[in-house]
Design a protein around this motif. Sequence first.
Motif, mmCIF file in Angstrom:
data_model
loop_
_atom_site.group_PDB
_atom_site.id
_atom_site.type_symbol
_atom_site.label_atom_id
_atom_site.label_comp_id
_atom_site.label_asym_id
_atom_site.label_seq_id
_atom_site.Cartn_x
_atom_site.Cartn_y
_atom_site.Cartn_z
ATOM 1 N N LEU A 69 0.824 -1.211 0.000
ATOM 2 C CA LEU A 69 0.000 0.000 0.000
ATOM 3 C C LEU A 69 0.858 1.260 0.000
ATOM 4 O O LEU A 69 0.533 2.238 -0.672
ATOM 5 C CB LEU A 69 -0.942 0.001 1.206
ATOM 6 N N ALA A 70 1.951 1.245 0.740
ATOM 7 C CA ALA A 70 2.846 2.406 0.779
ATOM 8 C C ALA A 70 3.496 2.629 -0.589
ATOM 9 O O ALA A 70 3.637 3.771 -1.031
ATOM 10 C CB ALA A 70 3.909 2.209 1.856
ATOM 11 N N GLN A 71 3.868 1.552 -1.273
ATOM 12 C CA GLN A 71 4.480 1.683 -2.594
ATOM 13 C C GLN A 71 3.493 2.224 -3.619
ATOM 14 O O GLN A 71 3.891 2.881 -4.574
ATOM 15 C CB GLN A 71 5.043 0.341 -3.052
ATOM 16 N N SER A 72 2.218 1.958 -3.411
ATOM 17 C CA SER A 72 1.202 2.491 -4.327
ATOM 18 C C SER A 72 0.883 3.947 -4.012
ATOM 19 O O SER A 72 0.064 4.559 -4.681
ATOM 20 C CB SER A 72 -0.072 1.650 -4.253
ATOM 21 N N GLU A 73 1.546 4.482 -2.977
ATOM 22 C CA GLU A 73 1.363 5.849 -2.493
ATOM 23 C C GLU A 73 -0.036 6.094 -1.943
ATOM 24 O O GLU A 73 -0.450 7.222 -1.730
ATOM 25 C CB GLU A 73 1.719 6.873 -3.576
ATOM 26 N N TRP A 74 -0.758 5.017 -1.699
ATOM 27 C CA TRP A 74 -2.102 5.121 -1.145
ATOM 28 C C TRP A 74 -2.066 5.202 0.374
ATOM 29 O O TRP A 74 -2.950 5.772 0.987
ATOM 30 C CB TRP A 74 -2.924 3.914 -1.605
ATOM 31 N N ARG A 75 -1.029 4.667 0.980
ATOM 32 C CA ARG A 75 -0.978 4.554 2.442
ATOM 33 C C ARG A 75 0.198 5.323 3.006
ATOM 34 O O ARG A 75 1.321 5.197 2.530
ATOM 35 C CB ARG A 75 -0.893 3.076 2.821
ATOM 36 N N TRP A 110 7.094 5.636 9.749
ATOM 37 C CA TRP A 110 7.938 4.797 8.920
ATOM 38 C C TRP A 110 8.088 5.354 7.500
ATOM 39 O O TRP A 110 7.347 6.218 7.071
ATOM 40 C CB TRP A 110 7.398 3.371 8.873
ATOM 41 N N THR A 111 9.073 4.811 6.807
ATOM 42 C CA THR A 111 9.248 5.012 5.365
ATOM 43 C C THR A 111 9.191 3.621 4.738
ATOM 44 O O THR A 111 9.261 2.611 5.455
ATOM 45 C CB THR A 111 10.614 5.651 5.045
ATOM 46 N N ILE A 112 9.101 3.558 3.430
ATOM 47 C CA ILE A 112 9.085 2.254 2.759
ATOM 48 C C ILE A 112 10.373 1.492 3.058
ATOM 49 O O ILE A 112 10.345 0.285 3.336
ATOM 50 C CB ILE A 112 8.855 2.409 1.240
ATOM 51 N N VAL A 113 11.505 2.174 3.051
ATOM 52 C CA VAL A 113 12.779 1.515 3.341
ATOM 53 C C VAL A 113 12.770 0.937 4.756
ATOM 54 O O VAL A 113 13.226 -0.188 4.983
ATOM 55 C CB VAL A 113 13.956 2.507 3.146
#
Length: 156
Positions: A69-75, A110-113
């Motif tokens: 979800l975070a990678q889709s920039e939705w979350r 958090w961040t994606i990394v």
Amino acid sequence: MIGSSPNVRQVGGSHYSQGKDFQHWDLVEKFGLGYLEGCATKYICRHRSKNGHEDLLKAEHYIDKLIALAQSEWRQPRGSAPQHYISSFCDAYELGPLERQCMSILCDKWTIVRLQRARHLVAELIHEYKPRARLTGEGISEGDAVDFTPPGIDAP
């Protein structure tokens, strides 16, 4: 039963309430953590006292969903607990270094990394679980039970 505190009563075990005044759901609610963060941290906190290997697989699954979800920039991150609070919580639950790092990541902005790091840490914990067969006689027979015992704990 409305008269008793929900923190005193637990359905299905005592893995959250044993000597803990501040329980996992209190952490999630007090600091406004998201559903996925709450589920992942729940399984990380309880894996040594409840479902072991399976709980870690569930934590990994929730982190995978959060990353997707975070990678889709939705979350985006939701809520943030102060690090000193997370540390005290981890002390109360007697969490090890890998669990502590996961909690620190998932309970903060958090961040994606950093989520990917948390997933890697959970994968390390999963890897530490070694299947231990209960042996009868000279070898293992088909249908023998296999325990996934946490590191540092002897199989029954």
